[in-house]
Design an enzyme around this catalytic site. Structure first.
Site, PDB file in Angstrom:
ATOM      1  N   HIS A  88       0.848  -1.192   0.000  1.00  0.00           N
ATOM      2  CA  HIS A  88       0.000   0.000   0.000  1.00  0.00           C
ATOM      3  C   HIS A  88       0.884   1.243   0.000  1.00  0.00           C
ATOM      4  O   HIS A  88       2.089   1.150   0.158  1.00  0.00           O
ATOM      5  CB  HIS A  88      -0.990  -0.008   1.165  1.00  0.00           C
ATOM      6  CG  HIS A  88      -0.387   0.074   2.530  1.00  0.00           C
ATOM      7  ND1 HIS A  88       0.451  -0.893   3.041  1.00  0.00           N
ATOM      8  CD2 HIS A  88      -0.490   1.028   3.506  1.00  0.00           C
ATOM      9  CE1 HIS A  88       0.812  -0.553   4.272  1.00  0.00           C
ATOM     10  NE2 HIS A  88       0.270   0.605   4.574  1.00  0.00           N
ATOM     11  N   HIS A 105       1.448   3.892   1.893  1.00  0.00           N
ATOM     12  CA  HIS A 105       2.018   4.636   3.020  1.00  0.00           C
ATOM     13  C   HIS A 105       3.542   4.701   2.923  1.00  0.00           C
ATOM     14  O   HIS A 105       4.192   3.737   2.521  1.00  0.00           O
ATOM     15  CB  HIS A 105       1.590   4.012   4.357  1.00  0.00           C
ATOM     16  CG  HIS A 105       0.165   4.345   4.714  1.00  0.00           C
ATOM     17  ND1 HIS A 105      -0.570   3.597   5.613  1.00  0.00           N
ATOM     18  CD2 HIS A 105      -0.637   5.346   4.289  1.00  0.00           C
ATOM     19  CE1 HIS A 105      -1.778   4.140   5.721  1.00  0.00           C
ATOM     20  NE2 HIS A 105      -1.842   5.189   4.927  1.00  0.00           N
ATOM     21  N   ASP A 119       5.954   4.509   4.956  1.00  0.00           N
ATOM     22  CA  ASP A 119       6.809   3.507   5.608  1.00  0.00           C
ATOM     23  C   ASP A 119       6.707   2.142   4.920  1.00  0.00           C
ATOM     24  O   ASP A 119       7.203   1.135   5.445  1.00  0.00           O
ATOM     25  CB  ASP A 119       6.487   3.397   7.111  1.00  0.00           C
ATOM     26  CG  ASP A 119       5.049   3.004   7.374  1.00  0.00           C
ATOM     27  OD1 ASP A 119       4.157   3.394   6.592  1.00  0.00           O
ATOM     28  OD2 ASP A 119       4.807   2.299   8.367  1.00  0.00           O
ATOM     29  N   HIS A 120       6.103   2.107   3.751  1.00  0.00           N
ATOM     30  CA  HIS A 120       6.070   0.882   2.928  1.00  0.00           C
ATOM     31  C   HIS A 120       6.612   1.106   1.510  1.00  0.00           C
ATOM     32  O   HIS A 120       7.057   0.159   0.879  1.00  0.00           O
ATOM     33  CB  HIS A 120       4.647   0.309   2.867  1.00  0.00           C
ATOM     34  CG  HIS A 120       4.182  -0.142   4.224  1.00  0.00           C
ATOM     35  ND1 HIS A 120       4.220  -1.457   4.617  1.00  0.00           N
ATOM     36  CD2 HIS A 120       3.748   0.579   5.292  1.00  0.00           C
ATOM     37  CE1 HIS A 120       3.809  -1.534   5.875  1.00  0.00           C
ATOM     38  NE2 HIS A 120       3.501  -0.314   6.304  1.00  0.00           N
ATOM     39  N   HIS A 180      -7.577  -0.516   5.667  1.00  0.00           N
ATOM     40  CA  HIS A 180      -6.481   0.311   6.214  1.00  0.00           C
ATOM     41  C   HIS A 180      -6.232   1.452   5.230  1.00  0.00           C
ATOM     42  O   HIS A 180      -6.198   2.615   5.615  1.00  0.00           O
ATOM     43  CB  HIS A 180      -5.230  -0.555   6.397  1.00  0.00           C
ATOM     44  CG  HIS A 180      -4.015   0.215   6.833  1.00  0.00           C
ATOM     45  ND1 HIS A 180      -3.919   0.840   8.056  1.00  0.00           N
ATOM     46  CD2 HIS A 180      -2.849   0.470   6.195  1.00  0.00           C
ATOM     47  CE1 HIS A 180      -2.740   1.437   8.144  1.00  0.00           C
ATOM     48  NE2 HIS A 180      -2.079   1.229   7.030  1.00  0.00           N
ATOM     49  N   ASP A 227      -0.235  -3.863   6.141  1.00  0.00           N
ATOM     50  CA  ASP A 227      -0.805  -3.298   7.370  1.00  0.00           C
ATOM     51  C   ASP A 227      -2.277  -3.663   7.528  1.00  0.00           C
ATOM     52  O   ASP A 227      -3.026  -2.970   8.207  1.00  0.00           O
ATOM     53  CB  ASP A 227      -0.684  -1.766   7.368  1.00  0.00           C
ATOM     54  CG  ASP A 227       0.733  -1.310   7.676  1.00  0.00           C
ATOM     55  OD1 ASP A 227       1.607  -2.169   7.898  1.00  0.00           O
ATOM     56  OD2 ASP A 227       0.955  -0.083   7.691  1.00  0.00           O
ATOM     57  N   HIS A 276       4.492  -4.857  10.438  1.00  0.00           N
ATOM     58  CA  HIS A 276       5.079  -4.197  11.618  1.00  0.00           C
ATOM     59  C   HIS A 276       5.253  -5.186  12.770  1.00  0.00           C
ATOM     60  O   HIS A 276       4.431  -6.087  12.956  1.00  0.00           O
ATOM     61  CB  HIS A 276       4.169  -3.066  12.132  1.00  0.00           C
ATOM     62  CG  HIS A 276       4.145  -1.851  11.271  1.00  0.00           C
ATOM     63  ND1 HIS A 276       5.015  -0.799  11.430  1.00  0.00           N
ATOM     64  CD2 HIS A 276       3.350  -1.515  10.228  1.00  0.00           C
ATOM     65  CE1 HIS A 276       4.753   0.141  10.529  1.00  0.00           C
ATOM     66  NE2 HIS A 276       3.730  -0.280   9.790  1.00  0.00           N
TER      67      HIS A 276
HETATM   68 ZN   LIG Z   1       0.026   1.650   6.511  1.00  0.00          ZN
END
Ligand SMILES: [Zn+2]
Length: 259
Positions: A54, A56, A58-59, A113, A133, A171
């Site tokens: 996805h 975001h 941090d991905h 999410h 996530d 995570h």
């Molecule tokens: Zn995320």
């Protein structure tokens, strides 16, 4: 296919996938480039693809830089996220099949999410899925772009995979997730047992990924809306809550937001 977790940023995991030939590799969720290139060099493998779950940061934070460092690298992501996943070259729809590192995989559309979230499933001996996530060990992602019902459908899709499927999540939240699950179901021996095991692992600084579909059905409060104990405990705190799965799930997610 070999799968190696790579810790990224604070508590993210990227996953290096190495094909049966031992030389071709892909990375699931490249948050940053340095540790990914270090691991591919150490193992003597050649990166040919990024699989993004996805959009975001941090991905996908490392997508552009990795695409520059490895010319011609394929970048797979969700069709619904084609304007949000950087450097995307292949936009996949729900159930669409693809091939990387000599292995066939299948995209699973699991929104909530985020509205474009994908999982990547690899069948065969020792099936595996990369859940980003959406599903964590004993947890689920926050509902940034979807409703509780949508998240229930997405989680149910993952739970419908074979019990032996290994789930590689985005995570390292497992210890806190299980502590929360234990509060809602103190009488669940699977949760208590896994919490004790995970506390030992974390005290040694070790990763808790992957989990399995079978374990999540037994320990994940976000797949356990039919548990009498969980329902009773949530409704004891909120006596007016309707006794239906969606209401229980939504309230469980709210409680976790504040945990
Ligand atoms: Zn995320």
């Amino acid at each position: 296919m070999d799968i190696a977790p790579i810790p990224l940023l604070t508590d993210n995991y990227g996953y290096l996938l190495i094909g049966p030939c031992g030389r071709r590799a892909a990375i699931v969720d490249c948050a940053e480039v340095g540790p990914v290139l270090a691991e591919t060099e150490r193992r003597g493998v050649t990166l040919e693809a990024i699989l993004s779950t996805h959009h975001h940061y941090d991905h996908v934070g490392g997508n552009e830089e990795l695409a520059r460092a490895v010319p011609g690298i394929r970048v797979l992501g969700s069709r619904a996220d084609r304007t949000r996943v950087p450097a995307l070259t292949e936009a996949l729809a729900d159930e669409e099949e693809f091939e990387i590192v000599g292995v066939r995989g299948r995209a699973l559309f699991i929104p909530a999410h985020t509205s474009g979230h994908l999982a990547y499933f690899f069948a065969g001996e020792g099936p595996s899925v990369f859940s980003g996530d959406t599903l964590f060990a004993a947890g689920c992602g926050r509902l940034f772009e979807g409703s509780p019902e949508e998240m229930m459908r997405s989680l149910s899709k993952l739970a419908a995979l074979p019990d032996s499927t290994r789930i590689y999540f985005g995570h390292e939240y497992t210890e806190k997730n299980l502590a929360f699950a234990h509060e809602l179901e103190p009488g669940n021996p699977d949760i208590a047992g896994k919490l004790a095991r995970v506390r030992r692992l974390r005290a040694e600084g070790r990763a808790t990924t992957p989990t399995t579909v079978a374990e999540e059905k037994l320990t994940n409060p976000f797949l356990r809306w039919n548990s009498e104990e969980l329902r009773t405990n949530v409704r004891r705190r909120f006596p007016d809550l309707p006794n239906d799965p969606i209401a229980v799930f939504a309230k469980t997610r709210e409680l976790k937001d504040q945990y």
